[in-house]
Design a protein around this motif. Structure first.
Motif, PDB file in Angstrom:
ATOM      1  N   VAL A  60      44.034  -1.824  49.595  1.00 27.95           N
ATOM      2  CA  VAL A  60      44.071  -3.184  50.162  1.00 27.95           C
ATOM      3  C   VAL A  60      43.196  -3.217  51.407  1.00 27.95           C
ATOM      4  O   VAL A  60      43.373  -2.396  52.309  1.00 27.95           O
ATOM      5  CB  VAL A  60      45.511  -3.592  50.522  1.00 27.95           C
ATOM      6  CG1 VAL A  60      45.521  -4.935  51.242  1.00 27.95           C
ATOM      7  CG2 VAL A  60      46.375  -3.644  49.274  1.00 27.95           C
ATOM      8  N   LEU A  62      42.269  -4.788  54.832  1.00 27.34           N
ATOM      9  CA  LEU A  62      42.952  -5.612  55.830  1.00 27.34           C
ATOM     10  C   LEU A  62      41.951  -6.525  56.517  1.00 27.34           C
ATOM     11  O   LEU A  62      40.853  -6.085  56.856  1.00 27.34           O
ATOM     12  CB  LEU A  62      43.615  -4.724  56.880  1.00 27.34           C
ATOM     13  CG  LEU A  62      44.702  -3.771  56.395  1.00 27.34           C
ATOM     14  CD1 LEU A  62      45.298  -3.037  57.578  1.00 27.34           C
ATOM     15  CD2 LEU A  62      45.763  -4.517  55.631  1.00 27.34           C
TER      16      LEU A  62
ATOM     17  N   LEU B   3      43.523   0.016  53.660  1.00 26.52           N
ATOM     18  CA  LEU B   3      44.804   0.611  54.023  1.00 26.52           C
ATOM     19  C   LEU B   3      45.243   1.580  52.941  1.00 26.52           C
ATOM     20  O   LEU B   3      45.477   1.183  51.812  1.00 26.52           O
ATOM     21  CB  LEU B   3      45.850  -0.493  54.175  1.00 26.52           C
ATOM     22  CG  LEU B   3      47.181  -0.043  54.708  1.00 26.52           C
ATOM     23  CD1 LEU B   3      47.085   0.250  56.190  1.00 26.52           C
ATOM     24  CD2 LEU B   3      48.219  -1.092  54.442  1.00 26.52           C
ATOM     25  N   VAL B  52      53.857  -4.560  65.915  1.00 25.38           N
ATOM     26  CA  VAL B  52      52.896  -5.383  65.176  1.00 25.38           C
ATOM     27  C   VAL B  52      51.693  -4.541  64.767  1.00 25.38           C
ATOM     28  O   VAL B  52      51.216  -4.626  63.631  1.00 25.38           O
ATOM     29  CB  VAL B  52      52.453  -6.596  66.035  1.00 25.38           C
ATOM     30  CG1 VAL B  52      51.312  -7.355  65.358  1.00 25.38           C
ATOM     31  CG2 VAL B  52      53.626  -7.528  66.290  1.00 25.38           C
ATOM     32  N   ASP B  53      51.230  -3.699  65.686  1.00 26.06           N
ATOM     33  CA  ASP B  53      50.083  -2.838  65.367  1.00 26.06           C
ATOM     34  C   ASP B  53      50.385  -1.910  64.194  1.00 26.06           C
ATOM     35  O   ASP B  53      49.578  -1.724  63.300  1.00 26.06           O
ATOM     36  CB  ASP B  53      49.715  -1.969  66.582  1.00 26.06           C
ATOM     37  CG  ASP B  53      48.969  -2.770  67.634  1.00 26.06           C
ATOM     38  OD1 ASP B  53      48.467  -3.845  67.295  1.00 26.06           O
ATOM     39  OD2 ASP B  53      48.921  -2.324  68.792  1.00 26.06           O
ATOM     40  N   SER B  56      51.933  -4.520  60.745  1.00 23.13           N
ATOM     41  CA  SER B  56      51.376  -5.743  60.158  1.00 23.13           C
ATOM     42  C   SER B  56      50.494  -5.412  58.941  1.00 23.13           C
ATOM     43  O   SER B  56      50.485  -6.158  57.959  1.00 23.13           O
ATOM     44  CB  SER B  56      50.602  -6.562  61.196  1.00 23.13           C
ATOM     45  OG  SER B  56      49.597  -5.787  61.779  1.00 23.13           O
ATOM     46  N   GLY B  57      49.773  -4.286  59.015  1.00 24.35           N
ATOM     47  CA  GLY B  57      48.955  -3.886  57.871  1.00 24.35           C
ATOM     48  C   GLY B  57      49.789  -3.557  56.649  1.00 24.35           C
ATOM     49  O   GLY B  57      49.446  -3.932  55.521  1.00 24.35           O
ATOM     50  N   TYR B  60      51.053  -6.780  55.191  1.00 23.35           N
ATOM     51  CA  TYR B  60      49.965  -7.482  54.491  1.00 23.35           C
ATOM     52  C   TYR B  60      49.704  -6.826  53.132  1.00 23.35           C
ATOM     53  O   TYR B  60      49.504  -7.519  52.126  1.00 23.35           O
ATOM     54  CB  TYR B  60      48.709  -7.454  55.361  1.00 23.35           C
ATOM     55  CG  TYR B  60      47.544  -8.202  54.768  1.00 23.35           C
ATOM     56  CD1 TYR B  60      47.423  -9.586  54.939  1.00 23.35           C
ATOM     57  CD2 TYR B  60      46.559  -7.547  54.031  1.00 23.35           C
ATOM     58  CE1 TYR B  60      46.364 -10.277  54.392  1.00 23.35           C
ATOM     59  CE2 TYR B  60      45.502  -8.233  53.480  1.00 23.35           C
ATOM     60  CZ  TYR B  60      45.398  -9.596  53.666  1.00 23.35           C
ATOM     61  OH  TYR B  60      44.344 -10.289  53.113  1.00 23.35           O
ATOM     62  N   ALA B  61      49.701  -5.492  53.119  1.00 20.20           N
ATOM     63  CA  ALA B  61      49.427  -4.776  51.874  1.00 20.20           C
ATOM     64  C   ALA B  61      50.514  -5.052  50.832  1.00 20.20           C
ATOM     65  O   ALA B  61      50.225  -5.268  49.646  1.00 20.20           O
ATOM     66  CB  ALA B  61      49.324  -3.283  52.143  1.00 20.20           C
TER      67      ALA B  61
END
Lengths: 176, 221
Positions: A60, A62, B3, B52-53, B56-57, B60-61
Motif C-alpha cells: 500500500v 501511503l 507500507l 498518529v505518526d 495512521s499508515g 490507511y493500509a
C-alpha cells in the motif's frame, strides 16, 4: 497391465523427488498413510508459501503528509467543538445577566417608584454584585478562553457569527 | 512511500502491561501504542502526535485493503478513526494490544462504509446508473509501470481476489496476513470466536488459492 509391487515411501528423506519418481512409474500410486500425510503436508506448505509470496506483492502506498493532515483535522475538530461550547456558554451567560438585571429592577416596579420586597422579604439591590457577577462568570471565562486560543480576527468572527455557519467555520479552520 | 506489512509479533506471549500499571511481565511484548495512549491520557500531548505518526499508515493500509483502492475518501476515514480515538481518550484502558483496540474502531468504520457503499450502489442501480464507487472498481491504482506488465498483472489479480472475498473473510485475512494479528486478537476486533476466525481465514486462503492458481502455474513463482 499388472500393477508393480507396492513400495513403502514412508521412510524416504526426500519425499518430493520420490513422489516424482513414483508418479513416473505408477499413474495410480498406492502410498502408505504416513507417506500420504507427508506428501500432503509438503504440498500444502509449498502452496502456502507460494500464496504468501503472491500476497506479499500487494503493498500500500501511503499518501505523503498523511500524518500532518490527520493532526490538522483533529485540531480543527477540537477548535470547532470548543468554539461551539464557548458560544453556548456565552449565550447562556448573557441570558443570565439579563435575568439578573431584570430581577434587580423588578422591586422598583414598572413606574420605578413603588418598590416591593421579593419573596422571602429580601430586596434585590443593583449594588449587590453577586447574582450578576456569578451569571457573568462563564462569559468572562469564555472570553478568557477566546483571548488565549484565538487571534483577533477569529475572536471577532467567533463573537459575531453563528457557529452553524459552515462557511465561516471553514474560514476559521483555514486561519488555524 | 510504501507500507510493508506489520512486523510479526509473538501473539502467544502475554500483552505487556505498561510501566505505569506496574511493569511488564517477563517475556511480554512491549506495546508502544498502549504506552503512548496512557501517556496521552496523563496529559502528554506529544504522545498523541507520536500515536498518529506510528499508526495512521497502518490504519490507511487496512482501510485500503478492505475497502479497495477505488474507494474515495480513505484518508478522511483515517481522520475519522483518530477523531474517535480522541473521543475515547478518557475511557481507554490497556486491556489488550493497542492495535487490536484501534483496529476495532477501523472495523466499525469499515462496516458503516461498506453499508453506505452498498446502499449508494442500490440507489444507482435503481436509477439505472452505473456506480463506480466502492469495491467493484477495478483495483488498478498505484501500479508502477516500472514493475513490468507481468508483475502488475499479478498484483492486480491479487487485489481483485482479495476484494472478492466476503467481508468477514477479507478483514480476517488482511488482519492476519498484513497486520500480524493472532486469531484471538482478530476475534476481538470483529466480535467473533477464535474458532470462527480460524475457519474464516482457512476459507479465505482456499478461495485465494483457487482464484490465483492459474497465476501460480503461469508465473511459476
Amino acid at each position: 497391465m499388472t500393477p508393480g509391487p507396492e513400495k513403502n515411501f514412508g521412510d524416504t528423506r526426500e519425499p518430493r523427488r520420490e513422489l516424482d519418481e513414483l508418479l513416473g512409474v505408477d499413474p495410480a500410486p498406492r502410498l502408505s498413510d504416513e507417506a500420504r500425510r507427508r506428501v500432503h503436508d509438503l504440498l500444502s506448505a509449498e502452496s502456502d508459501r507460494v500464496l504468501d509470496a503472491v500476497l506479499e506483492l500487494d503493498e500500500v502506498s501511503l499518501p505523503g503528509g498523511l500524518e500532518d493532515r490527520v493532526r490538522a483535522a483533529i485540531r480543527a475538530d477540537t477548535r470547532r467543538r470548543r468554539l461551539r461550547l464557548v458560544r453556548w456558554t456565552a449565550a447562556a451567560a448573557a441570558a443570565g445577566v439579563l435575568v439578573a438585571a431584570g430581577a434587580g429592577w423588578l422591586p422598583l416596579g414598572v413606574d420605578g417608584l413603588s418598590a416591593e420586597p421579593l419573596a422571602g422579604g429580601q430586596v434585590a439591590s443593583l449594588e449587590s454584585p453577586s447574582e450578576e457577577l456569578l451569571a457573568a462568570l462563564p462569559l468572562l471565562e469564555s472570553l478568557e478562553f477566546l483571548e488565549q486560543e484565538f487571534d483577533s480576527f477569529e475572536r471577532e468572527v467567533a463573537l459575531v457569527v453563528d457557529p452553524r455557519d459552515a462557511v465561516f467555520l471553514e474560514l476559521l479552520e483555514l486561519g488555524g | 512511500m510504501t507500507l510493508p506489512p506489520d512486523p510479526p509479533q509473538r501473539a502467544a506471549v502475554p500483552f505487556a502491561v505498561p510501566p505505569a500499571a506496574g511493569g511488564a511481565p517477563e517475556g511480554a511484548v512491549p506495546d508502544r501504542g498502549a504506552e503512548l495512549m496512557l501517556a496521552w491520557q496523563g496529559g502528554d500531548e506529544q504522545a498523541f502526535h507520536e500515536l498518529v505518526d506510528v499508526y495512521s499508515g497502518q490504519v490507511y493500509a487496512l482501510l485500503t485493503r478492505f475497502l479497495g483502492r477505488g474507494h474515495p475518501g480513505r484518508e478522511d476515514l483515517v481522520q475519522e478513526v483518530f477523531l474517535r480515538v480522541v473521543k475515547a481518550r478518557a475511557r481507554y484502558t490497556a486491556t489488550a494490544r493497542f492495535s487490536t483496540w484501534l483496529y476495532t474502531i477501523v472495523w466499525r468504520i469499515c462496516i458503516n462504509e461498506t453499508e453506505r457503499s452498498r446502499s449508494r450502489r442500490h440507489l444507482s442501480l435503481d436509477a439505472g446508473l452505473d456506480d463506480e464507487g466502492g469495491l467493484e472498481l477495478p483495483d488498478s491504482a498505484e501500479l508502477d509501470p516500472a514493475e513490468g506488465v507481468a508483475r502488475a498483472d499479478v498484483i492486480r489479480e491479487v487485489r481483485a481476489a482479495i476484494a472478492e472475498l466476503p467481508d468477514s473473510q477479507r478483514i480476517a485475512m488482511v488482519l492476519a496476513r498484513y497486520h500480524s494479528l493472532s486469531f484471538a486478537e482478530i476475534a476481538d476486533v470483529v466480535g467473533s470466536s477464535e474458532k470462527a476466525i480460524k475457519s474464516m481465514i482457512h476459507r479465505a486462503r482456499e478461495s485465494l488459492r483457487a482464484r490465483l492458481q492459474p497465476l501460480f502455474e503461469r508465473e511459476a513463482i
